[in-house]
Design an enzyme around this catalytic site. Sequence first.
Site, PDB file in Angstrom:
ATOM      1  NE  ARG A   1      23.897  -2.702 -14.973  1.00  0.00           N
ATOM      2  CZ  ARG A   1      24.435  -2.118 -16.038  1.00  0.00           C
ATOM      3  NH1 ARG A   1      24.184  -0.839 -16.269  1.00  0.00           N
ATOM      4  NH2 ARG A   1      25.199  -2.791 -16.875  1.00  0.00           N
ATOM      5  CD  GLN A   2      16.988  -7.627 -11.795  1.00  0.00           C
ATOM      6  OE1 GLN A   2      16.076  -8.453 -11.859  1.00  0.00           O
ATOM      7  NE2 GLN A   2      17.406  -7.123 -10.645  1.00  0.00           N
TER       8      GLN A   2
ATOM      9  CB  THR B   1      13.219   0.568 -13.126  1.00  0.00           C
ATOM     10  OG1 THR B   1      12.659   0.696 -14.439  1.00  0.00           O
ATOM     11  CG2 THR B   1      13.361  -0.894 -12.788  1.00  0.00           C
TER      12      THR B   1
ATOM     13  CD  GLU C   1       5.694  16.101 -18.829  1.00  0.00           C
ATOM     14  OE1 GLU C   1       5.719  17.153 -18.174  1.00  0.00           O
ATOM     15  OE2 GLU C   1       4.855  15.194 -18.633  1.00  0.00           O
TER      16      GLU C   1
ATOM     17  CB  CYS D   1      -0.951   0.008   1.197  1.00  0.00           C
ATOM     18  SG  CYS D   1      -0.146   0.155   2.805  1.00  0.00           S
TER      19      CYS D   1
ATOM     20  CB  CYS E   1       6.956  10.551 -13.831  1.00  0.00           C
ATOM     21  SG  CYS E   1       8.172  10.108 -12.581  1.00  0.00           S
TER      22      CYS E   1
ATOM     23  CE1 TYR F   1      10.805  -7.626 -14.208  1.00  0.00           C
ATOM     24  CE2 TYR F   1      13.035  -7.403 -13.339  1.00  0.00           C
ATOM     25  CZ  TYR F   1      11.885  -8.151 -13.530  1.00  0.00           C
ATOM     26  OH  TYR F   1      11.827  -9.424 -13.038  1.00  0.00           O
ATOM     27  N   GLY F   2      13.051  -1.846 -17.136  1.00  0.00           N
ATOM     28  CA  GLY F   2      12.864  -0.493 -17.651  1.00  0.00           C
ATOM     29  C   GLY F   2      12.445  -0.493 -19.112  1.00  0.00           C
TER      30      GLY F   2
END
Length: 554
Positions: free
Chosen positions: A426-427, A420, A451, A314, A417, A429-430
């Site tokens: 560095r895996q 990660t 943006e 949460c 915006c 995901y980005g």
Amino acid sequence: MPRRRQRVHVGSGSDGTEDSDSSAEREQTNSSESDGNIPKRTRLTRASLRLSQSSQDTPDVKQDESPPLTPTGNAPSSESELDISSPNASHDESLAKDPALRDSDKDLSHRPKRRRCHETYNFNMKCPTPGCNSLGHLTGKHERHFAVSGCPLYHNLSADECKVKATTREKHEEEAKVQEESNRHATRHQTPTSRQTRYKEQVTEMRKGRNSGLSKEQKEKYMEHRQSHSNTREPLLENITSEYDLELFRKAQARASEDLKTPQERLRIQGQITEGSNMIKTILFGRYELDTWYHSPYPEEYARLGRLYVCEFCLKYMKSQTILRRHMAKCVWKHPPGDEVYRKGAISVFEVDGKKNKIYCQNLCLLAKLFLDHKTLYYDVEPFLFYVMTEADNTGCHLVGYFSKEKNSFLNYNVSCILTMPQYMRQGYGKMLIDFSYLLSKVEEKVGSPERPLSDLGLISYRSYWKEVLLRYMYNFQGKEISIKEISQETAVNPVDIVSTLQSLQMLKYWKGKHLVLKRQDLIDEWKSKETKRGSNNKTIDPSSLKWTPPKGT
């Protein structure tokens, strides 16, 4: 039998509502004052009181009824927030007075050690070099230092020697400036001046003996210094080279120590950071303890803490580990709020409306600001949609990263915006987040662009993604003529970003009044070989797994 008292202190959570997690129970014992004697105040934890009561002949413990105060002047919200100046003082006194109690302590080895779960940031932070008192600076311009790069002791110098060297360097710099000003108005000499010739001869003379080698005594001295200090000190550099070259090296070290200071360290050295400033250095987030990179505008009572405790589901932030533990025991959230619009394997993406889930989105923005420099959105989250990527296991959906986008963007920005989390960097995901943002643009039948300004890491990620998209398009392209407009329509990448990427790859040339796109086969083959070595991993977005329709009004 001493009489027990129970005190309940209710604090406020990060969402402004009262939270019963911050309540704490403290048991105290009362004893009457002796004639004319003032009872000694001792701060006790619940564990030490229970330990002292486990023996029948335990002496009475005198304690002030008022709860101990935190550095802010308020009563702590949990027992872990007690500021214990000597945690084992009362325990040691009881062991010394009662041998039976000493024996009973052997059966309590299973109990965890008492530790401070919450303490304020140490503004008198010292240099990590052993034996250093943090006074002085290698540049000679500051009174204190907080890193090895600026430590005089590490460089085998004293603070006074650094100041003397700084004065000498400033004097030489002033003389050089004066000489430069005088030479500016004089005629330019084709040959070296007499002053330059004398200086060259002096340098040559000083450098003559630099290859003579070290004597036996000097070698023994250097070895002894290395064995006694190991890696905590810089090796001795005297007599290894000429005094001229050594002074050049010292000058470069001083300049580097000035440039290597972090923004927070620079402000702390200059005295611009006060106790009320945001000094959150680490956050406890799930299984990870993360070092923060930038300032984030958390509320003042949380901003002055050295460590922040955040629920990974949460995103509620708390002051101590005890509050976090109690919160996690009753927190019903196991994934972000909103609709799950994508799922493939353990990777899911949730669409969270900033208007419907305002508190969650605000907490997400505050968390992201700890790792982003150019982020300015914190509390005005209603005009934005947040797409949160998670990785699921048997405990829940863990936050991997997110990106936000405006509900109605006049400039067709598909990302406002993007972040990660550091433990997932560095895996791949980005790149997945970026690919997912362009997938949404394709469904909307729009051309998107992030943006500006982009952060340093964001710019690197986007350039890598654009390069991969263009090379893949070139690899699959079978025609003879290629159009930037066609590339943009098929990939949803803005033509400006395509042109800048082609220019960086040297694939865009101007010839006979026209811009030509060159198909460089060497770059395509290099990209294909990397793709083959990488193999088929799960760090890609599958368009067939997307279950999403564009929101109304977009």
